[in-house]
Write a protein that holds these residues in place. Structure first.
Motif, short mmCIF file in Angstrom:
data_model
loop_
_atom_site.label_atom_id
_atom_site.label_comp_id
_atom_site.label_asym_id
_atom_site.label_seq_id
_atom_site.Cartn_x
_atom_site.Cartn_y
_atom_site.Cartn_z
N ALA A 193 -1.51 17.06 -24.32
CA ALA A 193 -2.43 16.75 -25.42
C ALA A 193 -2.73 15.25 -25.50
N LYS A 194 -1.67 14.42 -25.33
CA LYS A 194 -1.89 12.99 -25.46
C LYS A 194 -1.16 12.26 -24.33
N HIS A 195 -1.94 11.56 -23.52
CA HIS A 195 -1.32 10.81 -22.42
C HIS A 195 -0.86 9.44 -22.89
N PRO A 196 0.31 8.99 -22.42
CA PRO A 196 0.78 7.64 -22.77
C PRO A 196 -0.24 6.58 -22.31
N ASP A 197 -0.31 5.49 -23.04
CA ASP A 197 -1.25 4.41 -22.73
C ASP A 197 -0.58 3.44 -21.75
N ILE A 198 -0.53 3.86 -20.49
CA ILE A 198 0.16 3.05 -19.47
C ILE A 198 -0.61 1.75 -19.20
N ASP A 199 -1.96 1.84 -19.15
CA ASP A 199 -2.75 0.61 -18.92
C ASP A 199 -2.50 -0.40 -20.03
N GLY A 200 -2.42 0.11 -21.28
CA GLY A 200 -2.14 -0.76 -22.42
C GLY A 200 -0.77 -1.39 -22.31
N MET A 201 0.19 -0.64 -21.77
CA MET A 201 1.54 -1.21 -21.61
C MET A 201 1.54 -2.32 -20.54
N VAL A 202 0.78 -2.08 -19.46
CA VAL A 202 0.69 -3.11 -18.40
C VAL A 202 0.12 -4.40 -18.99
N ASP A 203 -0.91 -4.27 -19.87
CA ASP A 203 -1.50 -5.44 -20.54
C ASP A 203 -0.49 -6.12 -21.44
#
Ligand code: ATP
Length: 286
Positions: free
Chosen positions: A190-200
């Motif tokens: 349902a909801k994917h973790p915000d991996i790109d946001g974590m990298v930022d």
């Protein structure tokens, strides 16, 4: 050189997303990997022939089913090593815990034999061989903070997170990685973790931003089968963790602490209580 000792460090996942299930049964993942201070110790000794493994762990095989054996055989055959090796494993990393214990032992074996026999293999070369033993082995050879994509073998080094205390607790249950992936409805997440946001957030050294994005899609499967994982996560928060999460396919839970005193206090309490069988207080390692 006839003998050599190496530390093999465990990892946690600061974030873990499963992008999709591949036709070959593997899963495409997107994970933020972080080495922590918990480690096994491997001692390598040159011998005339063969591969002999000994260990202080009563739970692990010492034959070709041990990932150490598979790594040693692969490298020694690829490089046509004339001679053998005796490897002793002092086990500290919880087994089948989501901390890549087997993979990191395999990674240390590639490095150890490379040095012992002066094979002059580059890290890249060892990583290419490593993926044949397991998808997490190339990361374990590299270590530190990294984004892992593909089946886990496509690696991009990332900025290290700010220093913290990491409380690690493994409940007395065993979780098979295969079971978890088989029971994950990858298309229905349902909801994917915000991996790109974590990298930022890592790039900005924004610990709050990192913690806000700490999520693991595999928790849905493991937590349903083992509610103790949620209990430990909540206990860590109550004891002062900024965030708590299951690592990999579990069942190990870790909590991030910015306050040294709270971390020590939480460690003492978790050790006294019976929620987890193994408890460690550690740090990130680069
Ligand atoms: P991952 O995070 O990569 O899923 P894990 O921490 O869940 O790994 P491991 O500790 O690597 O799991 O062990 C998984 C299985 O691999 C165990 O059941 C064990 O029998 C087998 N194994 C083979 N060699 C090793 C090793 N050197 N150390 C630990 N487990 C090993």
């Amino acid at each position: 050189m006839n003998e050599l000792t190496l530390k093999a460090y465990a990892k946690i996942n600061l974030g873990l997303d499963v992008v999709r299930r591949l036709e070959n049964g593997y899963h495409e993942v997107k994970m933020v990997m972080q080495t922590v201070g918990i480690h096994d110790t491997l001692t390598f000794e040159k011998t005339k022939e063969g591969i002999v493994i000994t260990t202080d762990s009563g739970e692990l095989p010492t034959n070709e089913n041990n990932l150490i054996y598979r790594a040693a055989k692969l490298l020694m055959e690829a490089k046509q090593v004339q001679g053998g090796v005796k490897i002793h494993l002092a086990k500290e990393i919880p087994i089948a815990a989501g901390m890549a214990g087997g993979s990191t032992d395999a990674a240390a074996t590639f490095k150890g034999i490379n040095e012992l026999y002066r094979l002059d293999c580059s890290k890249q070369e060892l990583m290419e061989l490593g993926v044949k033993v397991g998808a997490d082995v190339p990361y374990c050879i590299m270590g530190g903070t990294a984004l892992a994509e593909g089946i886990g073998e496509i690696l991009t080094p990332l900025t290290a997170p700010p220093d913290c205390r990491v409380l690690v607790a493994k409940p007395d249950i065993n979780v098979s990685t295969q079971y978890v992936y088989e029971h994950l409805d990858a298309a229905g997440v349902a909801k994917h973790p915000d991996i790109d946001g974590m990298v930022d957030a890592l790039r900005r050294s924004d610990l709050q931003g990192i913690m806000e994005r700490m999520e693991n899609v595999l928790e849905t499967v493991t937590v349903d089968a083992h509610p103790i994982i949620t209990t430990i996560k909540e206990r860590m928060l109550k004891l002062g963790a900024g965030r708590s999460l299951m690592s990999g396919s579990g069942p190990t839970v870790f909590g991030i602490f910015t306050d040294e005193e709270k971390a020590l206090n939480a460690y003492e309490i978790m050790k006294r209580e019976n929620l987890a069988k193994q408890v460690f207080l550690t740090t990130f390692v680069q």
